[in-house]
Scaffold this active site. Structure first.
Site, PDB file in Angstrom:
ATOM      1  N   GLY A  78       0.752  -1.187   0.060  1.00 48.31           N
ATOM      2  CA  GLY A  78      -0.148   0.004   0.053  1.00 48.31           C
ATOM      3  C   GLY A  78       0.886   1.151   0.071  1.00 48.31           C
ATOM      4  N   TRP A  80       2.419   2.821  -2.532  1.00 47.05           N
ATOM      5  CA  TRP A  80       1.775   3.705  -3.797  1.00 47.05           C
ATOM      6  C   TRP A  80       0.471   4.398  -3.356  1.00 47.05           C
ATOM      7  CZ3 TRP A  80       3.561   2.771  -9.150  1.00 47.05           C
ATOM      8  CH2 TRP A  80       5.020   2.707  -9.419  1.00 47.05           C
ATOM      9  N   ASP A  98      -5.586  -5.639  -5.552  1.00 43.80           N
ATOM     10  CA  ASP A  98      -4.360  -6.682  -5.333  1.00 43.80           C
ATOM     11  C   ASP A  98      -5.063  -8.163  -5.090  1.00 43.80           C
ATOM     12  OD1 ASP A  98      -1.449  -6.357  -4.718  1.00 43.80           O
ATOM     13  OD2 ASP A  98      -2.160  -8.266  -4.411  1.00 43.80           O
ATOM     14  N   ASP A 114      -8.627 -10.153  -9.152  1.00 40.70           N
ATOM     15  CA  ASP A 114      -7.874  -9.915 -10.384  1.00 40.70           C
ATOM     16  C   ASP A 114      -8.343  -8.991 -11.350  1.00 40.70           C
ATOM     17  OD1 ASP A 114      -6.467 -10.671 -12.661  1.00 40.70           O
ATOM     18  OD2 ASP A 114      -6.711 -12.631 -12.531  1.00 40.70           O
ATOM     19  N   ASP A 138       2.839  -1.259  -9.807  1.00 37.92           N
ATOM     20  CA  ASP A 138       4.326  -1.474  -9.397  1.00 37.92           C
ATOM     21  C   ASP A 138       4.392  -3.104  -9.224  1.00 37.92           C
ATOM     22  OD1 ASP A 138       6.624  -0.787  -8.555  1.00 37.92           O
ATOM     23  OD2 ASP A 138       6.235  -0.766  -6.423  1.00 37.92           O
ATOM     24  N   LYS A 178       5.995  -0.361 -13.905  1.00 41.09           N
ATOM     25  CA  LYS A 178       7.271  -1.058 -13.386  1.00 41.09           C
ATOM     26  C   LYS A 178       8.047  -1.613 -14.590  1.00 41.09           C
ATOM     27  CE  LYS A 178       8.126  -3.333  -9.653  1.00 41.09           C
ATOM     28  NZ  LYS A 178       9.056  -2.843  -8.600  1.00 41.09           N
TER      29      LYS A 178
END
Length: 228
Positions: A78, A80, A98, A114, A138, A178
């Site tokens: 958490g 970000w 998540d 998902d 990320d 990322k």
């Protein structure tokens, strides 16, 4: 933003005992203990050192704006999400998603599921009360140690996150994900350049020097009509 390096410079903490630990886990723990970003994150109340990465990216690219609607993919634990809540303010909306459960974050809506699931996508849009203006990712795959395999895995995640962003972003929106050094696959990069006005690669100071980690920052989403 100046990196939180000054405090503790020159000091090194070693574990008193390695009993019951593998060499790899011992090195990881020692690195955590001696990482100034880890200490600074703890002092500032961020859930992870990764918070500094998005703060540094924001300082350079002005990713966040007050009142934005933001989706944070692969948000756990958490860090970000915390930054997003702070930067968009009370008038904004932040949805953290998540596969893993997360502890509550004031000012954010936490969803477990998902993002490839259409029902989850709909739940995100409902929680935002409209389309998103910023999608963050990320996410990173479990690494195998085989560079080519790991590169393909992270590219797969970027492509999936980009697919999601294309469905939920408003025109003018932004996407941050990322990546790894070695470059974003040409096909994916060309797609980003087609779908966004600007696409940049960056390695924020908070990314460890020995890491191949990088980030791609795509801004100025052209909208559904500009994707084909």
């Amino acid at each position: 933003m100046k990196p939180p390096i000054e405090a503790g410079r020159g000091l090194s903490t070693r574990l008193r005992t390695a009993k019951g630990r593998t060499t790899a886990s011992q090195k990881w723990l020692e690195r955590q203990l001696n990482d100034p970003y880890v200490r600074a994150a703890k002092a500032a109340g961020w859930r992870s050192r990764a918070a500094f990465k998005i703060l540094e990216l924001d300082e350079k690219y002005h990713i966040f704006k007050p009142g934005q609607r933001v989706v944070d993919l692969g948000a756990a634990p958490g860090g970000w999400t915390q930054v997003a809540v702070q930067r968009v303010g009370a008038s904004g909306k932040v949805v953290a998603l998540d596969l893993l459960p997360m502890d509550e974050i004031a000012g954010a809506t936490l969803l477990q599921g998902d993002f490839q699931d259409e029902a989850v996508e709909q739940a995100v849009l409902e929680a935002l009360d409209g389309p998103a203006e910023l999608v963050l990712s990320d996410m990173a795959p479990n690494t195998t140690g085989h560079n080519a395999t790991d590169h393909l895995r992270i590219l797969g995640l970027i492509e999936l996150a980009l697919d999601f962003a294309g469905k939920v972003l408003v025109p003018g929106g932004a996407f941050v994900a990322k990546a790894f050094q070695g470059g974003t696959e040409r096909e994916i990069l060309n797609r980003m350049k087609r779908d966004f006005a600007t696409v940049k690669h960056a390695k924020p100071p908070a990314s460890r020097k020995g890491s191949a980690e990088m980030y791609v920052v795509a801004q100025g989403f052209r909208g559904q009509d500009g994707q084909r």
